[in-house]
Write an enzyme that holds these catalytic residues in place. Structure first.
Site, short mmCIF file in Angstrom:
data_model
loop_
_atom_site.label_atom_id
_atom_site.label_comp_id
_atom_site.label_asym_id
_atom_site.label_seq_id
_atom_site.Cartn_x
_atom_site.Cartn_y
_atom_site.Cartn_z
N SER A 47 -23.69 -39.43 -13.07
CA SER A 47 -22.70 -38.86 -12.10
C SER A 47 -21.48 -39.84 -11.89
O SER A 47 -20.87 -40.26 -12.78
CB SER A 47 -23.27 -38.52 -10.96
OG SER A 47 -22.53 -37.40 -10.15
N ASP A 166 -25.18 -32.31 -14.27
CA ASP A 166 -25.01 -33.58 -13.76
C ASP A 166 -26.23 -34.26 -14.09
O ASP A 166 -27.40 -33.89 -13.93
CB ASP A 166 -25.09 -33.41 -12.12
CG ASP A 166 -24.77 -34.79 -11.31
OD1 ASP A 166 -24.94 -35.78 -12.12
OD2 ASP A 166 -24.40 -34.66 -10.16
#
Length: 486
Positions: A47, A166
């Site tokens: 991320s 993600d």
């Protein structure tokens, strides 16, 4: 002492807008322990940590990267709903910042060293991408790693024909379990480089391999991960990351780079008397005593370029429109007009996104059809499996319940029916025939119950003649009329 002869890795945790903390840590490592970055086998990130890892591996300007994070947070804070406002496109903003910050040969520098954590949509498994064929592919990998479902959009991006979201969902701190991995996290816990909160709570929460201690400061950090705080707060987080990285280097004996400004001897004029020489020596002795403290204070400051970039990003422009928009009456009027302006802004942003989505419409529609079909197939198979498991048991329970409700208590005189019942049940091949036989037997059993021998006393039904002194012979007893013999 950190073993320099062994191999090591660096791993940055995902943290949303708190990624500016990673910028401070990376700046400290690059300035005071460059060999730690240059000789690292792999540098991983998930991320927001993937963005810092990419900048660190490719040699991008960390000051510009930190300024970009603050600029994005300022852009999100301008809107009523923050980053959830329809006109705020986080994916597009991240892509533009990476195109501007990364060098042209970034994919060549990142091949084999950079590891980006991704979550595959099809099965939810974690995937680490380490090879990139172009700059666009490297940027797309970062976009996939930062794509939070619903928060960033509904349709996940594609990398090499596969849908990813993600990486923090499946593995927020890649390779944390290895002893030779230097873990970096903006949440206080058991990571190697993390804030040291003065909390006595020993409980911690592990979220996809990330250690988070239970305290109020971590709760505040979690609340600001997706909804950014003020720019000055982000700047302080960057400075805290720099100080935490410095503490890690000191603790492991890796801070060996002397400050050249402090190593210079004091300049003494050639022509001076003995008293001035004594004063200079005394001052030199005081400087030697204060040198470690001053050295620590100087090292704790951010690098000049990073500090300047962060300050420029935090400063608000002093133009007429900004001054007018910050006035209290204008802000009140803007807040009151939100119910009317929000639908209009939503319609405009939806139209713009729809036009940008047109080139990818066929592929995305095909993917949505496949996902809908697979979901329906899964639901049907699960329903069939449940019916197959419960239907036989339900039928057997109903049959047992019928037997329990239909079978009366059998008297001793009708025991032959209960003995003969299992024989014809076993001999019947049809369930309908068995139920018909069972109903017939039930009727016979009920008749047997109601047909009961009634024994009357002999004197109860005797016909007595009127009492006379001469007739004393009793009449012979007869059965009463109307009662059939049993």
């Amino acid at each position: 002492m950190f073993p320099r002869e062994t191999k090591w890795n660096i791993s940055f945790a995902g943290c949303g807008f708190l990624g500016v903390y990673h910028i401070g840590v990376a700046s400290c490592l690059r300035e005071h322990a460059p060999f730690l970055v240059a000789n690292a086998t792999h540098i991983y990130g998930a991320s927001a940590g993937a963005l810092t890892a990419t900048a660190l591996v490719t040699g991008a300007c960390l000051g510009e990267a930190g300024a970009n994070i603050i600029e994005v947070s300022k852009e999100a804070r301008k809107r009523f709903l923050g980053p959830l406002h329809p006109s705020f496109n986080l994916v597009k903003t991240i892509r533009g910042c990476l195109l501007k910050t990364l060098p042209a040969d970034c994919h060549e520098r990142a091949n084999g060293r950079l590891g980006i954590s991704l979550t595959r949509v099809s099965d939810g498994e974690n995937v680490i991408i380490s090879h990139f064929s172009s700059k666009d592919e490297l940027i797309q990998a970062n976009v996939c790693s930062t794509f939070i479902p619903v928060y960033c959009g509904l349709i996940p991006p594609t990398l090499q024909g596969v849908r990813y979201v993600d990486g923090g969902i499946s593995d927020n701190l890649p390779l944390y379990e290895l002893k030779n991995t230097i873990t970096v996290s903006p949440f206080s816990g058991e990571s190697d480089i993390c804030p040291q909160d003065s909390s006595t709570n020993i409980h911690e929460l592990r979220v996809t391999n990330t250690s988070i201690q239970f305290n109020l400061r971590n709760l505040y950090r979690l609340s600001k991960a997706l909804f950014p705080p003020e720019p000055m707060v982000l700047r302080e987080m960057c400075k805290q990351g720099y100080r935490d990285g410095l503490r890690f280097l000191r603790r492991n004996g890796l801070l060996n780079q002397p400050n050249p400004l402090l190593a210079l001897p004091p300049v003494v004029p050639q022509e001076e008397d003995a008293e001035e020489a004594a004063v200079v020596e005394e001052r030199a002795g005081e400087e030697d005593q204060l040198q470690p403290y001053r050295k620590d204070r100087i090292l704790e400051h951010l690098p000049a370029r990073l500090n300047e970039a962060l300050l420029e990003a935090c400063v608000e422009p002093k133009d007429l429109m900004t001054t007018l928009s910050n006035m209290l009456p204008v802000r009140l009027a803007t807040a009151m007009m939100v119910p009317y302006t929000l639908p209009l802004e939503s319609a405009v942003s939806f139209t713009i996104r729809l036009l940008e989505w047109l080139p990818d419409v066929p592929e995305d529609i095909r993917w949505m059809k496949e996902q809908t079909g697979s979901i329906c197939q899964y639901l049907v198979m699960r329903a069939k499996r449940k019916l197959g498991d419960h239907l036989p048991s339900r039928l057997s329970e109903q049959v047992e319940l019928r037997r329990a409700q239909s079978l009366p208590s059998v008297p001793l005189s009708c025991a032959t029916y209960s003995e003969a019942l299992p024989n014809w049940v076993r001999n019947n091949l049809s369930l309908g025939d068995a139920l018909a036989k069972w109903e017939e037997c039930q009727r016979q059993l009920l008749l047997g119950l109601f047909c009961t021998n009634v024994a009357f006393p002999p004197d109860a039904l005797r016909m007595r003649a009127p009492a006379s002194p001469t007739a004393a012979d009793p009449a012979t007893p007869q059965d009463p009329p109307g009662l059939p013999p049993c």
